[in-house]
Design a protein around this motif. Structure first.
Motif, PDB file in Angstrom:
ATOM      1  N   ASP A  75       3.057  25.946  29.025  1.00  0.00           N
ATOM      2  CA  ASP A  75       2.528  25.293  27.884  1.00  0.00           C
ATOM      3  C   ASP A  75       1.789  23.934  28.591  1.00  0.00           C
ATOM      4  N   GLY A  76       1.014  24.319  29.362  1.00  0.00           N
ATOM      5  CA  GLY A  76       0.145  23.138  30.042  1.00  0.00           C
ATOM      6  C   GLY A  76       0.859  21.950  31.018  1.00  0.00           C
ATOM      7  N   VAL A  77       2.300  22.394  31.111  1.00  0.00           N
ATOM      8  CA  VAL A  77       3.092  21.309  31.978  1.00  0.00           C
ATOM      9  C   VAL A  77       3.114  22.340  33.527  1.00  0.00           C
ATOM     10  N   ILE A  78       2.709  21.259  34.419  1.00  0.00           N
ATOM     11  CA  ILE A  78       2.943  21.875  35.714  1.00  0.00           C
ATOM     12  C   ILE A  78       4.186  21.042  36.340  1.00  0.00           C
ATOM     13  N   TYR A  79       5.007  22.250  37.084  1.00  0.00           N
ATOM     14  CA  TYR A  79       6.234  21.800  37.664  1.00  0.00           C
ATOM     15  C   TYR A  79       6.074  21.853  39.061  1.00  0.00           C
ATOM     16  N   HIS A  80       6.624  20.650  39.499  1.00  0.00           N
ATOM     17  CA  HIS A  80       6.591  20.601  41.175  1.00  0.00           C
ATOM     18  C   HIS A  80       7.951  20.639  41.863  1.00  0.00           C
ATOM     19  N   LEU A  81       7.817  21.190  42.809  1.00  0.00           N
ATOM     20  CA  LEU A  81       8.965  21.379  43.806  1.00  0.00           C
ATOM     21  C   LEU A  81       9.061  20.462  44.837  1.00  0.00           C
ATOM     22  N   ARG A  82      10.246  19.840  44.987  1.00  0.00           N
ATOM     23  CA  ARG A  82      10.522  18.830  46.035  1.00  0.00           C
ATOM     24  C   ARG A  82      11.543  19.476  46.828  1.00  0.00           C
ATOM     25  N   THR A  83      11.270  19.320  48.153  1.00  0.00           N
ATOM     26  CA  THR A  83      12.169  19.674  49.247  1.00  0.00           C
ATOM     27  C   THR A  83      12.119  18.799  50.373  1.00  0.00           C
ATOM     28  N   THR A  84      13.151  19.073  51.435  1.00  0.00           N
ATOM     29  CA  THR A  84      12.957  18.404  52.612  1.00  0.00           C
ATOM     30  C   THR A  84      12.412  19.381  53.761  1.00  0.00           C
ATOM     31  N   ASP A  85      12.364  18.838  54.791  1.00  0.00           N
ATOM     32  CA  ASP A  85      12.096  19.824  56.085  1.00  0.00           C
ATOM     33  C   ASP A  85      13.047  20.875  56.644  1.00  0.00           C
ATOM     34  N   ALA A  86      14.320  20.763  55.969  1.00  0.00           N
ATOM     35  CA  ALA A  86      15.240  21.622  56.190  1.00  0.00           C
ATOM     36  C   ALA A  86      14.776  23.041  56.223  1.00  0.00           C
ATOM     37  N   PRO A  87      15.325  24.004  57.101  1.00  0.00           N
ATOM     38  CA  PRO A  87      14.683  25.347  57.302  1.00  0.00           C
ATOM     39  C   PRO A  87      14.985  26.109  56.144  1.00  0.00           C
ATOM     40  N   LYS A  88      15.996  26.070  55.594  1.00  0.00           N
ATOM     41  CA  LYS A  88      16.335  26.889  54.363  1.00  0.00           C
ATOM     42  C   LYS A  88      15.765  26.465  53.426  1.00  0.00           C
ATOM     43  N   GLN A  89      15.438  25.281  53.100  1.00  0.00           N
ATOM     44  CA  GLN A  89      14.602  24.752  52.129  1.00  0.00           C
ATOM     45  C   GLN A  89      13.273  25.076  52.241  1.00  0.00           C
ATOM     46  N   THR A  90      12.705  24.973  53.231  1.00  0.00           N
ATOM     47  CA  THR A  90      11.236  25.445  53.720  1.00  0.00           C
ATOM     48  C   THR A  90      11.267  26.800  53.151  1.00  0.00           C
ATOM     49  N   ARG A  91      12.159  27.709  53.604  1.00  0.00           N
ATOM     50  CA  ARG A  91      11.890  29.303  53.432  1.00  0.00           C
ATOM     51  C   ARG A  91      11.954  29.275  51.745  1.00  0.00           C
ATOM     52  N   PHE A  92      12.717  28.450  51.031  1.00  0.00           N
ATOM     53  CA  PHE A  92      12.639  28.701  49.650  1.00  0.00           C
ATOM     54  C   PHE A  92      11.186  28.302  49.073  1.00  0.00           C
ATOM     55  N   ARG A  93      10.665  27.190  49.629  1.00  0.00           N
ATOM     56  CA  ARG A  93       9.441  26.735  49.295  1.00  0.00           C
ATOM     57  C   ARG A  93       8.272  27.593  49.554  1.00  0.00           C
ATOM     58  N   GLU A  94       8.186  28.408  50.708  1.00  0.00           N
ATOM     59  CA  GLU A  94       7.396  29.359  51.224  1.00  0.00           C
ATOM     60  C   GLU A  94       7.478  30.496  50.296  1.00  0.00           C
ATOM     61  N   TRP A  95       8.641  30.923  49.977  1.00  0.00           N
ATOM     62  CA  TRP A  95       8.700  32.140  49.101  1.00  0.00           C
ATOM     63  C   TRP A  95       8.287  31.867  47.765  1.00  0.00           C
ATOM     64  N   LEU A  96       8.603  30.832  47.322  1.00  0.00           N
ATOM     65  CA  LEU A  96       7.895  30.521  45.791  1.00  0.00           C
ATOM     66  C   LEU A  96       6.636  30.312  45.845  1.00  0.00           C
ATOM     67  N   LEU A  97       5.800  29.707  46.842  1.00  0.00           N
ATOM     68  CA  LEU A  97       4.299  29.893  46.909  1.00  0.00           C
ATOM     69  C   LEU A  97       3.784  31.097  47.356  1.00  0.00           C
ATOM     70  N   SER A  98       4.422  32.038  47.697  1.00  0.00           N
ATOM     71  CA  SER A  98       4.010  33.221  48.345  1.00  0.00           C
ATOM     72  C   SER A  98       3.595  34.310  46.929  1.00  0.00           C
ATOM     73  N   ASP A  99       2.909  35.331  47.401  1.00  0.00           N
ATOM     74  CA  ASP A  99       2.455  36.264  46.306  1.00  0.00           C
ATOM     75  C   ASP A  99       3.827  36.874  45.753  1.00  0.00           C
ATOM     76  N   ILE A 100       4.698  37.295  46.741  1.00  0.00           N
ATOM     77  CA  ILE A 100       5.959  37.799  45.816  1.00  0.00           C
ATOM     78  C   ILE A 100       6.650  36.823  45.018  1.00  0.00           C
ATOM     79  N   GLY A 101       6.625  35.601  45.418  1.00  0.00           N
ATOM     80  CA  GLY A 101       7.274  34.542  44.678  1.00  0.00           C
ATOM     81  C   GLY A 101       6.637  34.353  43.462  1.00  0.00           C
ATOM     82  N   LYS A 102       5.374  34.177  43.316  1.00  0.00           N
ATOM     83  CA  LYS A 102       4.600  34.003  42.392  1.00  0.00           C
ATOM     84  C   LYS A 102       4.581  35.360  41.368  1.00  0.00           C
TER      85      LYS A 102
END
Length: 242
Positions: A75-102
């Motif tokens: 509905d025109g609202v963009i949601y942003h993901l905030r994480t730290t550099d912890a490896p598991k959080q980085t893995r989730f961020r990368e997955w959500l931004l990947s083609d599979i996550g999308k």
């Protein structure tokens, strides 16, 4: 029998372990109520073995504005993901931004309301921003607090760290204002920066690794006024691949 036991052992060892502590993800009510998290989080966990659960006090969060990575819109609202550099959080961020996550996000069909889109352009318009801070004071504060790492101007052009962008380069970025306003929350600044009335004191067991940067919101306004008056660096045309 030994062969059967060996196969069983290998099968169990290849199965993701669910005994690990879960990572919490905080989200606005409209996201939690939509059912999106119940759709995407188990799929990520099944794929990686990393448990992520909805948690209003989670270490990761979905928010309505930067800083953070824009991950999906509705509905025109963009949601942003905030994480730290912890490896598991980085893995989730990368997955959500990947083609599979999308695809996982876009395959979700909410019972009510619009669907989610994970493929969009974040248009950042250059705005004429009125800054009330003292630019002269901001220049002095920038040299004092930031000049140890960043090139502020000609006066310290030989003293900045090569791995950190100069203020002129930062000024050339479309979201320069957001970056400066929230700099204390962007790595590596939280480890050594304190903003009076905004950030929490350093835990006794984790003091600042260097002489801390301590300032007020008035000081930050002054730095913003100084940066707003800077001439942006010419970064050239974007690279084009043939």
């Amino acid at each position: 029998m030994r062969f059967v036991l060996l196969c069983l052992s290998l099968t169990l060892s290849a199965t993701p372990s669910w005994s690990q502590e879960a990572l919490g993800l905080a989200a606005p009510d409209e996201i939690s109520d939509s059912g999106l998290l119940q759709h995407i989080l188990p799929r990520f966990s099944l794929k990686t073995g990393i448990r992520v659960v909805a948690d209003e006090n989670g270490v990761m969060s979905l928010v309505l504005s930067p800083p953070g990575d824009p991950v999906f819109a509705r509905d025109g609202v963009i949601y942003h993901l905030r994480t730290t550099d912890a490896p598991k959080q980085t893995r989730f961020r990368e997955w959500l931004l990947s083609d599979i996550g999308k695809r996982t996000v876009e395959n979700f069909a909410p019972a009510d309301g619009a669907t989610f889109s994970a493929r969009f352009d974040v248009a950042v318009a250059e705005k004429t921003q009125e800054v009330d801070g003292d630019a002269a004071l901001g220049q002095d504060l920038s040299m004092t607090h930031c000049g140890r790492c960043h090139v502020i101007g000609p006066q310290n052009r030989m003293n900045g760290l090569g791995s950190t962008p100069s203020f002129a380069v930062l000024r050339a970025m479309p979201d320069w204002s957001e970056r400066f306003q929230a700099f204390f929350a962007l790595n590596p600044h939280p480890a050594f920066t304190q903003i009076e009335g905004v950030t929490e004191p350093f835990p006794p067991e984790r003091p600042s690794p260097i002489h801390p940067v301590e300032m007020t919101l008035t000081d930050l306004d002054a730095i913003l006024a100084f940066v707003a008056a800077l001439s942006a660096a010419d970064l050239g045309a974007p690279l084009q691949l043939q």
